[in-house]
Design an enzyme around this catalytic site. Structure first.
Site, PDB file in Angstrom:
ATOM      1  N   TYR A   1       1.171  -0.928   0.018  1.00  0.00           N
ATOM      2  CA  TYR A   1       0.067   0.351   0.065  1.00  0.00           C
ATOM      3  C   TYR A   1       1.328   1.394   0.167  1.00  0.00           C
ATOM      4  O   TYR A   1       1.990   1.489   0.712  1.00  0.00           O
ATOM      5  CB  TYR A   1      -1.055  -0.286   1.017  1.00  0.00           C
ATOM      6  CG  TYR A   1      -1.207   1.148   1.446  1.00  0.00           C
ATOM      7  CD1 TYR A   1      -1.487   2.205   2.462  1.00  0.00           C
ATOM      8  CD2 TYR A   1      -2.990   1.612   0.446  1.00  0.00           C
ATOM      9  CE1 TYR A   1      -2.050   3.012   2.304  1.00  0.00           C
ATOM     10  CE2 TYR A   1      -3.998   3.040   0.769  1.00  0.00           C
ATOM     11  CZ  TYR A   1      -3.336   3.683   1.622  1.00  0.00           C
ATOM     12  OH  TYR A   1      -4.216   4.943   1.748  1.00  0.00           O
TER      13      TYR A   1
ATOM     14  N   ASP B   1       9.338   2.596  -0.662  1.00  0.00           N
ATOM     15  CA  ASP B   1       8.402   3.638   0.190  1.00  0.00           C
ATOM     16  C   ASP B   1       8.757   3.299   1.639  1.00  0.00           C
ATOM     17  O   ASP B   1       8.664   1.847   1.988  1.00  0.00           O
ATOM     18  CB  ASP B   1       7.034   3.409  -0.886  1.00  0.00           C
ATOM     19  CG  ASP B   1       5.796   3.742   0.200  1.00  0.00           C
ATOM     20  OD1 ASP B   1       4.572   3.710  -0.082  1.00  0.00           O
ATOM     21  OD2 ASP B   1       5.927   4.547   1.547  1.00  0.00           O
TER      22      ASP B   1
ATOM     23  N   LYS C   1       5.436   9.622   8.711  1.00  0.00           N
ATOM     24  CA  LYS C   1       4.823   9.238   9.715  1.00  0.00           C
ATOM     25  C   LYS C   1       6.146   9.347  11.033  1.00  0.00           C
ATOM     26  O   LYS C   1       6.351  11.055  11.201  1.00  0.00           O
ATOM     27  CB  LYS C   1       5.163   7.641  10.071  1.00  0.00           C
ATOM     28  CG  LYS C   1       3.425   7.158   8.875  1.00  0.00           C
ATOM     29  CD  LYS C   1       3.829   5.870   8.538  1.00  0.00           C
ATOM     30  CE  LYS C   1       2.252   4.972   7.818  1.00  0.00           C
ATOM     31  NZ  LYS C   1       1.501   5.341   8.013  1.00  0.00           N
TER      32      LYS C   1
HETATM   33  P1  KE4 Z   1      -0.939   8.139   4.667  1.00  0.00           P
HETATM   34  O1  KE4 Z   1      -1.174   9.578   3.674  1.00  0.00           O
HETATM   35  O2  KE4 Z   1      -1.655   7.594   5.294  1.00  0.00           O
HETATM   36  O3  KE4 Z   1       0.382   9.354   5.981  1.00  0.00           O
HETATM   37  O4  KE4 Z   1       0.524   7.753   3.532  1.00  0.00           O
HETATM   38  C1  KE4 Z   1       0.305   6.729   3.300  1.00  0.00           C
HETATM   39  C2  KE4 Z   1       0.980   5.134   3.353  1.00  0.00           C
HETATM   40  C3  KE4 Z   1       2.110   5.344   2.028  1.00  0.00           C
HETATM   41  N1  KE4 Z   1       3.213   4.456   1.693  1.00  0.00           N
HETATM   42  C4  KE4 Z   1       2.627   3.404   3.070  1.00  0.00           C
HETATM   43  C5  KE4 Z   1       4.233   1.866   3.034  1.00  0.00           C
HETATM   44  C6  KE4 Z   1       1.851   3.459   4.512  1.00  0.00           C
HETATM   45  O5  KE4 Z   1       1.912   2.149   5.057  1.00  0.00           O
HETATM   46  C7  KE4 Z   1       0.615   4.707   3.934  1.00  0.00           C
HETATM   47  C8  KE4 Z   1       0.133   4.395   5.591  1.00  0.00           C
HETATM   48  N2  KE4 Z   1       0.456   3.548   6.542  1.00  0.00           N
HETATM   49  C9  KE4 Z   1      -0.960   2.979   6.542  1.00  0.00           C
HETATM   50  C10 KE4 Z   1      -1.033   2.242   7.341  1.00  0.00           C
HETATM   51  N3  KE4 Z   1      -1.314   1.029   7.260  1.00  0.00           N
HETATM   52  C11 KE4 Z   1      -1.915   4.408   7.459  1.00  0.00           C
HETATM   53  C12 KE4 Z   1      -2.912   4.398   7.974  1.00  0.00           C
HETATM   54  C13 KE4 Z   1      -4.789   4.921   7.291  1.00  0.00           C
HETATM   55  O6  KE4 Z   1      -4.265   4.278   6.262  1.00  0.00           O
HETATM   56  O7  KE4 Z   1      -5.543   5.251   8.279  1.00  0.00           O
END
Ligand code: KE4
Length: 421
Positions: A141, A236, A264
């Protein structure tokens, strides 16, 4: 319960009562807890119940919640204004700290979320190569930008189809999907699309199908394949960055991408993310180059303050062995799962990142991850919650341990795992 009342109220205001779907506890058969405050390894819900927190806001809170130094720095920064829409020295300070931790980053751009960082990195790679197609991996993801909300084209159809309503097929047809840890699937896509692949993006440790580790040599293989095909390799590291080591997974595994994304931890819990890498690619970005990317709150003075203080602490603590300690905590928990649950589970752990899969298969990719018994995971999730332990409300998310988790917290967690049979 107050959480239940708040949930009913929020469901009238926001889709599912939440601002991000996983928070709705949809797959663990109960209402979400509304959190009132958090400190160190603990979160306290609106009913006053305290939990040991292994979600850590999905990764950012590696120092633990409300770290005194970070809070003090943020509070004092607020007195000087929240946003100027103009460059500040703080952005350079944070960029220099990131470059010190991740030396292959020659230039970077600060943005507001991991989604934005990945979307921008892919646009930079397309602008740099003049190519349209990208390769991602099933089960990885990378945020919710249209071109990445795809599921693998079935059978002969190697082009992807949208995995979300509202995404036109035209936005996904250039996204090709390979299988994690499957070199053949990568080779085949490069061969079938010779000279057309702009970039390959990968979570160097997958953490969005649960934690799945790269097999020996897999990342090195991706590095060589991307180079051989003139494609940009993007790591990523939104989850793994500053988590596995100060230099992220790239340093941990000794493989250097052309671009990387961070989020994060790098924002210390504030909305801040990063994409960066080689000068010749990053100089494609406006106002220098022809690839447009912008953001009102990018490099925000408060978010950069939180990021600076967080990285400074991590760099100091790294000298004291922080990452070895975090790895040891991850190993203790992984060992507890294996002792208590044996071959009925697969435990994947690296550093302070781990997942327990309720399957007897070894989980090395999406196919094996989804053999997990999500009903059993739900039982386990609720068993632990009742014992004051707050885990990801989904089998396919990761467990995070922080510097604030003490041995007594781990002991309590290990006991609760042992009681789950
Ligand atoms: P954000 O747009 O949520 O800040 O980041 C997206 C993203 C990009 N790349 C990786 C590897 C990620 O894990 C994420 C977002 N992670 C999720 C948890 N699996 C965020 C939690 C959520 O969607 O509320």
């Amino acid at each position: 319960m107050i959480s239940d009342e708040l949930f009913e109220r929020s469901k009238k205001l926001m889709p599912g009562g939440v601002n991000s779907p996983v928070r709705a506890f949809g797959s663990v058969g109960r209402n979400p807890l509304f959190i009132d405050h958090a400190k160190g390894a603990y979160i306290t819900d609106c009913d006053g119940r305290e939990y040991i927190d292994y979600v850590c806001s999905w990764g950012p809170m590696i120092l633990g919640h409300a770290n005194d130094r970070v809070i003090a720095a943020v509070k004092s920064a607020c007195d000087n204004g929240l946003s100027f829409g103009a460059p500040t020295e703080r952005e350079a300070v944070l960029a220099e700290l990131i470059k010190e931790c991740v030396p292959y980053i020659e230039k970077l751009r600060l943005v507001n979320s991991g989604t934005e960082a990945v979307m921008s990195a892919i646009r930079a790679a397309r602008g740099y190569t003049g190519r349209d197609k990208i390769i991602k991996f099933r089960g990885c993801y990378h945020g919710h930008s249209d071109g990445l909300l795809v599921k693998a084209g079935s059978g002969a159809l190697t082009q992807s189809v949208p995995d979300s309503a509202g995404v036109p097929y035209d936005y996904t047809k250039n996204t090709l999907v390979a299988e994690y840890n499957d070199r053949e699937s990568v080779k085949r896509l490069f061969e079938e699309n010779k000279g057309e692949i702009a970039c390959l993006i990968v979570e160097p440790v997958a953490a969005n199908m649960g934690v799945v580790l790269p097999e020996e040599g897999f990342l090195r293989f991706l590095r060589d394949e991307a180079t051989a095909n003139g494609a940009v390799l993007i790591f990523d590291e939104v989850i793994t960055g500053f988590r596995l080591s100060l230099g992220g997974a790239a340093a941990y595994y000794g493989v250097t991408p052309d671009l990387a994304t961070f989020g994060k931890i790098v924002g210390g819990g504030m909305p801040l993310a990063v994409y960066g890498g080689k000068n010749e690619i990053m100089d494609m970005i406006a106002p220098v180059g022809a690839v447009y990317q912008a953001g009102t709150l990018s490099g925000n003075p408060i978010a950069t303050t939180a990021g600076i203080e967080t990285l400074r602490i991590l760099m100091e603590e790294d000298k004291r062995g922080l990452y070895d300690e975090l790895n040891e905590k991850g190993r203790i928990l992984a060992g507890a799962y294996k002792r208590a649950l044996g071959d009925s589970v697969c435990v994947n752990q690296v550093g302070s990142l781990l997942s327990v899969f309720f399957t007897s298969e070894s989980v090395t990719d999406y196919e094996s991850a989804i053999t997990s018994d999500t009903g059993e995971y739900t039982r386990y999730f609720n068993h632990m919650l009742e014992r004051g332990i707050y885990l990801a409300p989904s089998q396919f998310e990761a467990m995070f341990v922080s510097a604030a988790h003490k041995m007594e917290d781990l002991d309590r967690t290990v006991r609760a795992i042992g009681e789950f049979v």
